[in-house]
Design a protein around this motif. Structure first.
Motif, PDB file in Angstrom:
ATOM      1  N   VAL A 100      17.313  -4.337   6.067  1.00 42.20           N
ATOM      2  CA  VAL A 100      16.243  -3.426   6.658  1.00 42.20           C
ATOM      3  C   VAL A 100      16.857  -1.945   6.591  1.00 42.20           C
ATOM      4  O   VAL A 100      16.051  -1.158   6.435  1.00 42.20           O
ATOM      5  CB  VAL A 100      16.257  -3.879   8.212  1.00 42.20           C
ATOM      6  N   VAL A 101      18.215  -1.692   6.676  1.00 43.87           N
ATOM      7  CA  VAL A 101      18.711  -0.463   6.415  1.00 43.87           C
ATOM      8  C   VAL A 101      18.367   0.087   5.170  1.00 43.87           C
ATOM      9  O   VAL A 101      18.601   1.403   4.848  1.00 43.87           O
ATOM     10  CB  VAL A 101      20.284  -0.129   7.180  1.00 43.87           C
ATOM     11  N   GLY A 102      18.831  -0.633   4.337  1.00 39.21           N
ATOM     12  CA  GLY A 102      18.674  -0.454   2.702  1.00 39.21           C
ATOM     13  C   GLY A 102      17.269   0.179   2.566  1.00 39.21           C
ATOM     14  O   GLY A 102      17.049   1.081   1.881  1.00 39.21           O
ATOM     15  N   LEU A 103      16.314  -0.548   2.958  1.00 40.18           N
ATOM     16  CA  LEU A 103      14.748  -0.221   2.691  1.00 40.18           C
ATOM     17  C   LEU A 103      14.482   0.874   3.426  1.00 40.18           C
ATOM     18  O   LEU A 103      13.797   1.673   2.915  1.00 40.18           O
ATOM     19  CB  LEU A 103      14.085  -1.548   3.168  1.00 40.18           C
ATOM     20  N   ALA A 104      15.007   1.067   4.638  1.00 38.45           N
ATOM     21  CA  ALA A 104      14.491   2.272   5.633  1.00 38.45           C
ATOM     22  C   ALA A 104      15.238   3.358   4.702  1.00 38.45           C
ATOM     23  O   ALA A 104      14.536   4.616   4.769  1.00 38.45           O
ATOM     24  CB  ALA A 104      15.026   2.286   6.864  1.00 38.45           C
ATOM     25  N   LEU A 105      16.539   3.452   4.439  1.00 34.94           N
ATOM     26  CA  LEU A 105      16.958   4.659   3.533  1.00 34.94           C
ATOM     27  C   LEU A 105      16.270   4.887   2.374  1.00 34.94           C
ATOM     28  O   LEU A 105      15.892   6.030   2.002  1.00 34.94           O
ATOM     29  CB  LEU A 105      18.545   4.462   3.279  1.00 34.94           C
ATOM     30  N   TRP A 106      15.977   3.783   1.851  1.00 34.23           N
ATOM     31  CA  TRP A 106      15.066   4.083   0.499  1.00 34.23           C
ATOM     32  C   TRP A 106      13.831   4.520   0.720  1.00 34.23           C
ATOM     33  O   TRP A 106      13.433   5.709  -0.126  1.00 34.23           O
ATOM     34  CB  TRP A 106      14.823   2.784  -0.469  1.00 34.23           C
ATOM     35  N   MET A 107      13.014   4.192   1.562  1.00 35.82           N
ATOM     36  CA  MET A 107      11.848   4.765   2.093  1.00 35.82           C
ATOM     37  C   MET A 107      12.031   6.549   2.537  1.00 35.82           C
ATOM     38  O   MET A 107      11.130   7.037   2.063  1.00 35.82           O
ATOM     39  CB  MET A 107      11.116   4.010   3.214  1.00 35.82           C
ATOM     40  N   GLU A 108      13.202   6.477   3.136  1.00 36.30           N
ATOM     41  CA  GLU A 108      13.125   7.878   3.637  1.00 36.30           C
ATOM     42  C   GLU A 108      13.413   8.848   2.512  1.00 36.30           C
ATOM     43  O   GLU A 108      13.011  10.106   2.473  1.00 36.30           O
ATOM     44  CB  GLU A 108      14.270   7.978   4.567  1.00 36.30           C
ATOM     45  N   VAL A 109      14.044   8.460   1.573  1.00 32.32           N
ATOM     46  CA  VAL A 109      14.646   9.311   0.282  1.00 32.32           C
ATOM     47  C   VAL A 109      13.310   9.563  -0.476  1.00 32.32           C
ATOM     48  O   VAL A 109      13.154  10.496  -1.108  1.00 32.32           O
ATOM     49  CB  VAL A 109      15.882   8.646  -0.177  1.00 32.32           C
ATOM     50  N   THR A 110      12.858   8.397  -0.718  1.00 30.45           N
ATOM     51  CA  THR A 110      11.679   8.266  -1.618  1.00 30.45           C
ATOM     52  C   THR A 110      10.486   9.205  -1.134  1.00 30.45           C
ATOM     53  O   THR A 110       9.832   9.821  -1.962  1.00 30.45           O
ATOM     54  CB  THR A 110      11.274   6.896  -1.980  1.00 30.45           C
ATOM     55  N   TYR A 111       9.955   8.778  -0.251  1.00 27.49           N
ATOM     56  CA  TYR A 111       8.818   9.398   0.710  1.00 27.49           C
ATOM     57  C   TYR A 111       8.816  10.144   1.721  1.00 27.49           C
ATOM     58  O   TYR A 111       7.788  11.057   1.865  1.00 27.49           O
ATOM     59  CB  TYR A 111       7.734   8.189   0.802  1.00 27.49           C
TER      60      TYR A 111
END
Length: 128
Positions: free
Chosen positions: A69-80
């Motif tokens: 979950v933290v990995g996906l949340a960080l990826w989404m924050e950086v990407t979008y």
């Protein structure tokens, strides 16, 4: 845990744990509720008194689901770069569903592995 003298064909502990089945016969139910371990197997009569996973399942769930979950949340924050309220709405339900599902699965696997490996509570030997 008393010595088990009954003959049953070998049961894969991981598969039995994931299905929530008895570690000895692979048929009876391991859980009587969502996370509550039953008293004994309805099929072979194995007493589940030995079954105590402690905090192990919770620790594994925190590490595994937290990483995802933290990995996906960080990826989404950086990407979008979505707003914070959207992050909260997305990740809170996902975390709850994944955690509850994984907790039951991991608890079942740990309990069946405990039976398969004849794990017992640690004891200190006294002076001899």
């Amino acid at each position: 845990m008393s010595e088990d003298r009954a003959f049953y064909p070998p049961v894969d502990p991981v598969q039995a744990g994931l299905k929530g089945r008895c570690p000895r016969c692979g048929e009876g139910r391991l859980f009587k509720g969502f996370l509550a371990v039953g008293d004994s197997c309805s099929n072979c009569g194995l007493d589940y008194g030995f079954a105590d996973a402690g905090d192990g399942p919770a620790a594994f769930v925190i590490l595994i689901i937290g990483f995802i979950v933290v990995g996906l949340a960080l990826w989404m924050e950086v990407t979008y770069g979505p707003p914070l309220w959207l992050q909260f709405v997305l990740w809170t339900p996902l975390t709850l569903v994944l955690s509850l599902t994984a907790l039951r699965l991991i608890k079942g696997v740990l309990l069946t592995l405990q039976y398969a490996n004849k794990a017992r509570e640690g004891r200190l030997d006294g002076p001899q």
